[in-house]
Design a protein around this motif. Structure first.
Motif, mmCIF file in Angstrom:
data_model
loop_
_atom_site.group_PDB
_atom_site.id
_atom_site.type_symbol
_atom_site.label_atom_id
_atom_site.label_comp_id
_atom_site.label_asym_id
_atom_site.label_seq_id
_atom_site.Cartn_x
_atom_site.Cartn_y
_atom_site.Cartn_z
ATOM 1 N N GLU A 63 49.545 48.060 11.867
ATOM 2 C CA GLU A 63 50.299 49.148 11.459
ATOM 3 C C GLU A 63 51.623 49.096 10.444
ATOM 4 O O GLU A 63 52.486 49.493 11.780
ATOM 5 C CB GLU A 63 48.977 50.168 10.894
ATOM 6 C CG GLU A 63 47.891 50.022 11.010
ATOM 7 C CD GLU A 63 46.724 48.880 9.679
ATOM 8 O OE1 GLU A 63 47.853 49.215 8.438
ATOM 9 O OE2 GLU A 63 46.815 48.037 9.996
ATOM 10 N N SER A 64 51.947 49.325 9.589
ATOM 11 C CA SER A 64 53.928 49.282 9.144
ATOM 12 C C SER A 64 53.998 50.468 9.664
ATOM 13 O O SER A 64 55.344 50.774 10.539
ATOM 14 C CB SER A 64 53.592 49.495 7.880
ATOM 15 O OG SER A 64 54.680 49.914 7.489
ATOM 16 N N ASN A 65 53.267 51.636 9.850
ATOM 17 C CA ASN A 65 53.975 53.070 10.818
ATOM 18 C C ASN A 65 53.977 53.513 11.133
ATOM 19 O O ASN A 65 54.795 53.664 12.069
ATOM 20 C CB ASN A 65 53.337 53.912 9.875
ATOM 21 C CG ASN A 65 53.370 54.579 8.644
ATOM 22 O OD1 ASN A 65 54.422 54.250 7.547
ATOM 23 N ND2 ASN A 65 52.401 55.054 7.550
ATOM 24 N N GLN A 67 54.717 50.239 13.344
ATOM 25 C CA GLN A 67 55.608 48.801 13.699
ATOM 26 C C GLN A 67 56.858 50.276 13.558
ATOM 27 O O GLN A 67 57.713 49.995 14.717
ATOM 28 C CB GLN A 67 54.739 48.041 12.853
ATOM 29 C CG GLN A 67 54.290 47.134 12.733
ATOM 30 C CD GLN A 67 55.250 45.470 11.793
ATOM 31 O OE1 GLN A 67 55.040 46.394 10.546
ATOM 32 N NE2 GLN A 67 54.596 44.645 11.717
ATOM 33 N N ASP A 90 57.233 38.568 8.296
ATOM 34 C CA ASP A 90 56.883 39.850 8.991
ATOM 35 C C ASP A 90 57.857 40.456 9.296
ATOM 36 O O ASP A 90 57.716 41.403 9.175
ATOM 37 C CB ASP A 90 56.420 38.847 10.140
ATOM 38 C CG ASP A 90 54.788 38.678 9.907
ATOM 39 O OD1 ASP A 90 54.419 38.772 9.519
ATOM 40 O OD2 ASP A 90 54.515 37.648 10.677
ATOM 41 N N ASP A 93 59.320 42.881 6.165
ATOM 42 C CA ASP A 93 58.326 43.430 5.398
ATOM 43 C C ASP A 93 58.581 44.928 7.094
ATOM 44 O O ASP A 93 58.344 45.662 6.730
ATOM 45 C CB ASP A 93 56.978 43.524 6.112
ATOM 46 C CG ASP A 93 56.875 42.341 4.900
ATOM 47 O OD1 ASP A 93 57.124 42.300 3.797
ATOM 48 O OD2 ASP A 93 55.315 41.014 5.702
ATOM 49 N N LEU A 94 59.128 44.364 7.755
ATOM 50 C CA LEU A 94 59.235 45.290 8.915
ATOM 51 C C LEU A 94 60.708 46.172 8.708
ATOM 52 O O LEU A 94 60.841 47.460 8.931
ATOM 53 C CB LEU A 94 59.652 44.843 10.503
ATOM 54 C CG LEU A 94 59.973 45.648 11.523
ATOM 55 C CD1 LEU A 94 58.818 46.854 11.804
ATOM 56 C CD2 LEU A 94 60.122 45.135 12.659
ATOM 57 N N GLY A 97 60.832 48.691 6.070
ATOM 58 C CA GLY A 97 60.663 49.884 6.081
ATOM 59 C C GLY A 97 61.446 50.742 6.801
ATOM 60 O O GLY A 97 60.965 51.858 7.187
ATOM 61 N N GLU A 250 45.084 44.784 0.782
ATOM 62 C CA GLU A 250 46.756 46.145 0.264
ATOM 63 C C GLU A 250 46.127 46.418 -1.171
ATOM 64 O O GLU A 250 46.076 47.592 -1.190
ATOM 65 C CB GLU A 250 48.015 46.084 0.776
ATOM 66 C CG GLU A 250 49.117 46.223 0.053
ATOM 67 C CD GLU A 250 50.114 46.115 0.138
ATOM 68 O OE1 GLU A 250 51.037 46.483 -0.750
ATOM 69 O OE2 GLU A 250 50.349 44.901 1.215
ATOM 70 N N ASP A 265 50.434 54.360 -0.812
ATOM 71 C CA ASP A 265 51.024 53.692 -0.475
ATOM 72 C C ASP A 265 51.270 55.102 1.169
ATOM 73 O O ASP A 265 51.452 54.615 1.746
ATOM 74 C CB ASP A 265 52.941 52.990 -0.276
ATOM 75 C CG ASP A 265 53.543 54.398 -0.537
ATOM 76 O OD1 ASP A 265 52.301 55.551 -1.116
ATOM 77 O OD2 ASP A 265 54.760 54.344 -0.674
#
Length: 443
Positions: A63-65, A67, A90, A93-94, A97, A250, A265
């Motif tokens: 999950e993004s958070n 990561q 990928d 995207d990382l 954030g 999403e 989000d």
């Protein structure tokens, strides 16, 4: 002993009952779940035990958070090597954030060629085709023969993430066609690639197209990947079907949350203050909206005082209308999410919901009417209830189906707090119609 204690990593000991070799053999998605189930210190130890490529694939599935938190706790050298091993989409995207300082620190440690590519991808909006595309594609000159193309494909395919298609370009790098691997293998020897796509209806999207539109294209044309081009029709990358699955998931999650005024989000791992800031404006609006319904009830204080049973029954009207509206709201938002917006078709769907609301309200009002007569013997009270139900359920169907369209027309997210506005309308109209009819017919 707790689960986390059982999974605690000490040197090269087993992790959750797995040997180091078995951990490496796990699918990245399973490894991601293992990592997310550990304390942060153990996550760091776990990642350090994995080969860089396996670590990159596993972290990409998190999950993004999670990561971001993990990358922030790794030393920058290891974090940069992991970012470099990720597929470009990928990795982008990382990086998006991360805070600017850490992002630049990691980019500086990435090789120059990959760094330039990532910086280019970071310039695209995260919600556009350019922001979700993958640049690891097989590009072939349209003048190559089939045999030459297959030879080149064998040389390059190992470095490409998902080689479903080969993309043909001309001397100016403009996209002129797409051939599948199956077409290449079945083509006759000596045939030029450009001859394979002479009659092809080429489908592509601009880099600035919204990612939801990209998902619609891939679903509509049953593609495994969709090429992304610039204004000169030069190939920039592709959006693959696995990206589309993520996009759809999403967007569905965002719609579900924004319907009730939560942040699009927001997750269960979001900081408390972040969630409060996202929710409090809509809660304040909801207070104001609720005050409208309360004021309507206040207007009929005398009517309620004369017949106390009205206070018990009036909520049945508003609840039924609210449920009717929520059903129409859910169907309309799903339709807007699944298909390209068509104004004529969308408003036709509103009339469809009104028809459904008319039938359902008639059946429900008849059922409630008979129940009230059976329990109270009061035909006038039953008539008030039945008529009010029909009115408010029709209003609920109309409001539930049209609110998303109105928001869409004014350029807002169709799901944004639509449930809050719907509840205000059905409560106010429900109380007004029921209590107003009671004042006329019963007093």
């Amino acid at each position: 002993m707790s689960v986390k204690e059982e999974m605690h990593i000490k040197g090269d000991e087993l992790i959750d009952g797995l040997t180091a070799a078995e951990l490496e053999a796990q699918h990245p998605a399973d490894a991601a779940e293992t990592i997310e189930g550990l304390d942060m210190s153990d996550q760091v130890k776990f990642v350090k035990q994995l080969p860089i490529k396996d670590a990159a694939e596993s972290i990409a599935e998190m999950e993004s958070n999670d990561q971001i938190a993990l990358i922030q706790n790794l030393n920058r050298g290891l974090a940069a090597r992991i970012v470099n091993q990720m597929s470009p989409d990928d990795a982008t995207d990382l990086l998006e954030g991360l805070d600017e300082v850490l992002r630049q620190a990691l980019l500086q440690r990435v090789p120059a060629e990959e760094r330039a590519e990532l910086k280019t991808l970071l310039t695209f909006g995260p919600d556009t085709a350019g922001g979700v595309m993958n640049t690891e594609v097989v590009i072939l000159d349209q003048d190559l023969h089939v045999d030459e193309a297959i030879t080149k494909l064998r040389q390059e395919v190992e470095d490409k993430e998902i080689p479903y298609y080969a993309y043909l370009t001309d001397a100016k790098d403009r996209l002129v066609g797409v051939v599948s691997l199956r077409e290449l293998l079945l083509a006759k020897r000596g045939v030029r690639l450009k001859d394979l796509v002479k009659t092809q209806n080429l489908i592509s999207v601009g880099y600035n197209i919204d990612k939801e539109e990209v998902a619609h294209h891939i679903a509509k044309y049953n593609l495994l990947a969709l090429p992304v081009v610039d204004f000169g029709n030069r190939l920039l990358g592709v959006v693959t079907v696995d990206d589309v699955i993520d996009i759809i998931h999403e967007e569905a999650s965002e719609d579900m949350q924004t319907m009730v005024g939560a942040g699009a989000d927001e997750t269960t791992d979001s900081p408390v203050i972040f969630s409060v800031k996202k929710r409090i404006p809509w809660l304040i609006i909801n207070v104001a909206n609720s005050a409208i319904a309360a004021y309507v009830v206040h207007l009929f204080d005398d009517t309620i005082a004369a017949m106390a049973i009205l206070a018990a029954l009036m909520h049945i009207v508003s609840n039924q209308a609210g449920n009717t509206g929520q059903q129409a709201l859910a169907v309309m938002i799903r339709q807007l999410a699944m298909e390209k917006f068509d104004r004529k078709k969308a408003w036709f769907a509103v009339f469809r919901e009104i028809k459904i609301g008319l039938i359902n309200s008639g059946l429900i009002s008849m059922l409630v009417l008979l129940a009230i007569i059976a329990f109270t013997g009061d035909f006038k009270l039953a008539a008030c209830m039945g008529i009010a139900l029909v009115i408010d359920m029709l209003v609920g169907a109309l409001a539930g189906s049209s609110i998303p369209l109105i928001l869409k027309e004014i350029g807002r997210d169709p799901a944004q707090a639509s449930s809050i506005f719907l509840t205000t309308i059905t409560d106010a109209i429900g109380f007004w119609s029921f209590l107003g009819l009671a004042g006329i017919l019963l007093l």
